[in-house]
Design a protein around this motif. Structure first.
Motif, PDB file in Angstrom:
ATOM      1  N   SER A   1       0.857  -1.182   0.000  1.00  0.00           N
ATOM      2  CA  SER A   1       0.000   0.000   0.000  1.00  0.00           C
ATOM      3  C   SER A   1       0.895   1.233   0.000  1.00  0.00           C
ATOM      4  CB  SER A   1      -0.927   0.013   1.224  1.00  0.00           C
ATOM      5  OG  SER A   1      -0.178   0.063   2.420  1.00  0.00           O
ATOM      6  N   ARG A   2       0.280   2.410  -0.093  1.00  0.00           N
ATOM      7  CA  ARG A   2       1.111   3.615  -0.109  1.00  0.00           C
ATOM      8  C   ARG A   2       0.346   4.798   0.459  1.00  0.00           C
ATOM      9  NH1 ARG A   2       3.469   4.038  -5.449  1.00  0.00           N
ATOM     10  NH2 ARG A   2       4.349   5.960  -4.586  1.00  0.00           N
ATOM     11  N   ASP A   3       1.111   5.758   0.956  1.00  0.00           N
ATOM     12  CA  ASP A   3       0.582   7.025   1.439  1.00  0.00           C
ATOM     13  C   ASP A   3       1.373   8.111   0.720  1.00  0.00           C
ATOM     14  OD1 ASP A   3      -0.097   9.340   2.742  1.00  0.00           O
ATOM     15  OD2 ASP A   3      -0.017   8.493   4.751  1.00  0.00           O
TER      16      ASP A   3
ATOM     17  N   LYS B   1       2.883  11.157   2.389  1.00  0.00           N
ATOM     18  CA  LYS B   1       4.116  10.943   3.151  1.00  0.00           C
ATOM     19  C   LYS B   1       5.225  10.353   2.290  1.00  0.00           C
ATOM     20  CE  LYS B   1       1.633  10.199   7.500  1.00  0.00           C
ATOM     21  NZ  LYS B   1       1.368   9.254   8.615  1.00  0.00           N
TER      22      LYS B   1
END
Length: 127
Positions: A71-73, A76
């Protein structure tokens, strides 16, 4: 240049969980397709998972499908690898990587498709 820094590795017992992080930075960094790979002693580096720049597409190796989640943000500039149901054969140094453009490589499971690599984080799973 793009800098990638992995963190979150450690030692766990079989069946346990870990979450790895890959923090990206650089001169003009934009969210980019990112791959996770691993390398065990005496073995070649192998594909673990990959995610597109916006998180819309994810790919997994057969050995990690159903146990690992990528997954990724993008706020950030960080990509995560949630690992559950860990097995001793998951023991390796884990690396994240990006290609020369923001796009995920056409062959995301191929080591040679990536241009920038982190220094790696050790994951050890004991039986």
């Amino acid at each position: 240049q793009v800098q990638l820094v992995e963190s979150g590795g450690g030692s766990v017992q079989a069946g346990g969980s870990l979450r790895l992080s890959c923090a990206a930075s650089g001169r003009t960094f934009v969210p980019s397709g990112t791959g996770w790979f691993r390398q065990a002693p005496g073995k070649e580096r192998e594909f673990v998972a990959a995610i597109s720049h916006n998180g819309a597409r994810a790919y997994y190796a057969d050995s990690t499908k159903g146990r690992f989640t990528i997954s990724r943000d993008n706020a950030k500039n960080t990509v995560f690898l949630q690992m559950s149901g860990l097995k001793p054969e998951d023991t390796a140094v884990y690396y994240c990587a990006v290609g020369s453009s923001w796009r995920l490589p056409e062959n995301p499971g191929q080591v040679h498709e990536y241009d920038y690599w982190g220094q790696g984080t050790q994951v050890t799973v004991s039986s």
